[in-house]
Motif scaffolding. Structure first.
Motif, short mmCIF file in Angstrom:
data_model
loop_
_atom_site.label_atom_id
_atom_site.label_comp_id
_atom_site.label_asym_id
_atom_site.label_seq_id
_atom_site.Cartn_x
_atom_site.Cartn_y
_atom_site.Cartn_z
N SER A 125 0.90 -1.20 0.08
CA SER A 125 -0.14 -0.16 0.08
C SER A 125 0.77 1.26 0.19
CB SER A 125 -1.06 -0.19 1.21
OG SER A 125 -0.11 0.23 2.41
N LEU A 126 2.15 1.19 0.28
CA LEU A 126 3.10 2.23 0.44
C LEU A 126 3.78 2.42 -0.95
CD1 LEU A 126 4.47 1.74 3.97
CD2 LEU A 126 3.23 3.84 3.16
N GLY A 127 3.59 1.58 -1.96
CA GLY A 127 4.02 1.84 -3.09
C GLY A 127 5.19 1.22 -3.55
N PHE A 128 5.69 0.13 -2.49
CA PHE A 128 7.10 -0.46 -2.73
C PHE A 128 6.94 -1.40 -3.88
CE2 PHE A 128 8.07 0.78 1.57
CZ PHE A 128 9.32 0.86 1.48
N GLU A 129 8.01 -1.73 -4.62
CA GLU A 129 7.92 -2.28 -5.81
C GLU A 129 8.75 -3.92 -5.59
OE1 GLU A 129 10.34 0.39 -7.39
OE2 GLU A 129 8.87 1.96 -7.25
N ASP A 130 8.51 -4.79 -6.45
CA ASP A 130 9.46 -6.08 -6.43
C ASP A 130 9.37 -6.63 -5.09
OD1 ASP A 130 10.80 -8.11 -7.33
OD2 ASP A 130 12.81 -6.83 -7.47
N LEU A 179 12.14 0.26 -3.12
CA LEU A 179 11.55 1.56 -3.52
C LEU A 179 12.29 2.34 -4.19
CD1 LEU A 179 8.68 3.08 -3.65
CD2 LEU A 179 9.19 4.15 -1.22
N GLY A 180 12.21 2.62 -5.46
CA GLY A 180 13.08 3.33 -6.49
C GLY A 180 14.38 2.47 -6.69
N ASN A 181 14.58 2.94 -8.16
CA ASN A 181 15.71 2.19 -9.00
C ASN A 181 16.39 3.08 -9.62
OD1 ASN A 181 17.22 0.15 -9.33
ND2 ASN A 181 15.73 -1.02 -10.48
#
Lengths: 481, 481
Positions: free
Chosen positions: A58-63, A91-93
């Motif tokens: 829900s916080l938008g983390f990825e992978d 988060l972020g790449n």
């Protein structure tokens, strides 16, 4: 007030504003009794992993990956017991940003109301008078883990980008030996963790209760056992006392020669391996907020071997120590039992420090023990061995990560942090450093009196909220540094 | 063959004839799991008392009394647990005859098939090849107790009068400290036990497996504990190792100075109290059937401190010994635990012999321990204390009771018995001697390898049947002596 702090003020304000939501998040986490040491609660540990996945999503983390570690090796009651998973998230790449790996654990120590808790251990209770949050895991380590999520939530609310790429590694077996984690870290070093620039672990505590610290060193621990075996079975002291060589007599004679009453290790060759104390290191001890009274309060006694702060800290942090923990196989109950134990196993460990070489230490210890036993001319049989070791760790407290964390701490708390070491070990620190080839920073959130493994574990609200600010500030200073 | 033996031959023949009935009696007794140490089996212990009452009644005993001893004092799980009764019975009240009190116990050690028993412990199994009876209590002490009943049955069958007045005292708490018995003996000394001339206890064993013995001495036991208290609670060795005085370090240093590896007690003043070895006593050791190989077989090791039979026996029987049994409060489990125990309690005991004065010994021991602790200059707190003592016992092996038993033994077994002592204590021996002011004879039935407190406890049929003859013969020789 630093220039940067003005820039961070909106973040700090947002964190203050979100305090009720952050307490609610920690409350949900504490409500899940994720006790890794209790096999019957293993499903709850897994529930906690899924709770994290839900929050991260829900916080938008990825992978987001739930890494299964397989079957827990013996000793276990259930031979098919699955290890709790490690939860990975990113988060972020952005190649132009630095990448920070943050580690925490979502399992907790056992806790029962009847152990003496004033409140239900798995209900986060906010004492609004003292402004303290009570509950198992509040400070160790659910508070800090929620802290990283809170930092992201605050950024999201501000519609700020994170100043770094964030990689999360949250495990569920820390309180039970981090089984399986070393292997996973090695496997992911060139995969999920590729490109990580630094590691931040928030899983320790301030030295005291008033001054924030950054931790740059840990002692290691080499744990030994000395088995002495005599008769084929336990014997009655009436029948055999005085006519056979008792293993307990031999063991106690050997153990009594390891350390003196002033805590000095009597095994030759160890002192020579200790790194000399430089003037620069020596000066660090002067500023640290600590006193013998604090030690006495913590030990509940007046049994300190030293009266000066500097001596106490040096002997806790930078000199080795030897403790005799106990004896397996001897009579250990209450009352009087007239047994001659047939086989007794003495347990002792040495806390290691730079530049003690672990293998060399083992050799010195085992040779010494065997020599002292040989002097007894006993017909019994000895076996001295290392049963566990964990390396010491010392970082450069003036590197980029520490410098960033120090700035953030000063912004939030208004004081420069003490640079501390710890007497105990956090093995995962060394694992990250060695497997990823990066620095590691220990950035504690809670206070020295939080009672991490005790009853009535707590986290002050100020530490929780200011801790979130510090974690966030650290990411910014590090990202821009 | 002595003159008297011819007179006793009908008794011995009758005992042989009744062998099946005697085995059946022992079988019924073994079938009752009268384990005094297991609260849940307390009703079975009481059942066993009632079994005895029934047997005694049918054999014509008089004035049978079931003496209740009240509630068992703590520690107990059931605070209302009743102690098993003492069963008293009498046969004959002829003022012209001597009166013999025979003591035995009808309770047994715990036993579970899964402990490693080859057969059900509470079923008497007759191995007809080896002619051995296996079962819990077979030798300790249901065999000997049934032995006294068997002797009476044989007399009844022969329509012989007993040569003495017989008083039985059978207790049900021997394996659990004989709680309440001292008081009962004191109460009955001038009542039920008035007029008793001698006491015979059949509750020990031959020294070896081939030669019968009479036992005239027992060592006593003074049991001490040394508590050393430091911190208010157990501490983590990482955090506190090297900066506080550890109680375990102090305790081990103190315990290591009590006895040397050759079993010599290092506390000054004790050796001076030991009775000198007379030529007469010294000569007794030469004839005894024993060897270092038997000791090695019994200990399951080659850990003997002496190679000569005489040295072994003297150090088992007539010299004191000191054994360190264990430590309460220290880590005693498997694996590695990095605890600094806050309070540790060392346990050791000294086996006492003539002419060690118990109070003087306590003073020497406690002063020595305190002195050695004081030399450590430790901030911890020590308390050294006696927690239990039992007096040694030595009788005159040439008195009427021993002489009678020796004649009976020679008649039955064809050899003169060895006169032995034991290294352990049988506290009730001293209680009877002191409370009734009489001699006590220890007249064992079983062999040294019967495994009284172990798995596969047994009694050879030959020992059971010849034991009955020996008990009967002893009563005759003593009655006429």
């Amino acid at each position: 007030m630093s220039y940067t702090k003005l820039e961070l003020q909106p973040l700090f304000d947002k964190i203050d504003e979100l305090k009720p939501a952050f307490i609610e998040r920690l409350s949900k986490a504490v409500a899940i009794p994720s006790v890794s040491g209790d096999e019957s609660l293993r499903p709850k540990v897994v529930d906690m992993a899924h709770f994290l996945v839900k929050e991260l999503t829900s916080l938008g983390f990825e992978d987001i990956q739930v890494k299964e570690l397989g079957i827990q090796p013996p000793p276990v009651e259930n031979p098919k017991l699955e290890l709790p998973p490690v939860v990975l998230a990113r988060l972020g790449n952005d190649k132009s940003k630095k990448t920070v790996l943050v580690y925490g654990h979502y399992d907790v120590q056992p806790a029962l109301k009847e152990d003496g808790w004033a409140t239900d251990p798995f209900t986060l209770v906010h004492d609004s008078v003292k402004d303290i949050l009570f509950g198992r895991g509040s400070t160790d380590d659910k508070g800090p883990v929620m802290g990283w999520l809170n930092v992201v939530e605050a950024h999201n609310e501000l519609k700020w980008e994170l100043p770094v790429n964030l990689v999360c590694c949250f495990e569920g077996m820390e309180e039970s030996g981090s089984v399986g984690l070393d292997k996973l870290i090695a496997q992911e070093a060139e995969a999920y963790f590729k490109g990580v620039d630094t590691v931040c672990i928030s899983d320790n505590y301030w030295l005291g209760t008033t001054k924030p610290v950054l931790t740059y060193g840990l002692r290691g621990c080499n744990y030994y056992q000395v088995s002495i075996k005599g008769p084929g079975a336990d014997l009655h002291s009436g029948i055999f006392g005085g006519i056979i060589a008792e293993p307990m007599t031999d063991l106690i004679k050997v153990l009594s020669q390891l350390v003196d009453g002033q805590g000095r290790i009597l095994i030759p060759g160890i002192a020579e391996m200790i790194a000399p104390l430089t003037d620069k290191e020596n000066a660090l001890y002067d500023d640290i907020d600590f006193s013998v009274e604090e030690l006495n309060a913590a030990s509940g006694s007046k049994t300190s071997l030293y009266s000066e702060k500097q001596d106490i800290l040096k002997h806790r942090w930078r000199y080795p120590s030897l403790s005799v923990h106990g004896i397996e196989g001897a009579f250990s109950g209450g009352g009087a039992k007239t047994v001659i134990p047939s086989k007794v196993i003495g347990k002792f460990s040495i806390r290691t420090v730079p530049d003690i070489e672990s293998n060399k230490l083992d050799e010195l210890v085992i040779d010494f023990v065997n020599k002292k036993f040989a002097e007894l001319n006993s017909p019994n049989v000895i076996k001295a061995e290392l049963i566990h070791d964990g390396a010491y760790w010392v970082s450069n407290p003036f590197n980029d990560a520490f410098t960033a964390a120090a700035k953030a701490t000063e912004d939030v708390w208004g004081v420069k942090p003490d640079f501390t070491r710890e007497g105990g070990s956090i093995p995962i620190t060394v694992t990250f450093e060695q497997s990823l080839g990066t620095d590691v920073l220990l950035l504690p959130m809670g206070r020295g009196d939080d009672g991490a493994h005790s009853i009535n574990e707590k986290l002050d609200v100020s530490n929780y909220i200011n801790g979130c600010k510090t974690l966030g500030g650290y990411l910014h200073y590090y990202g821009r540094g």
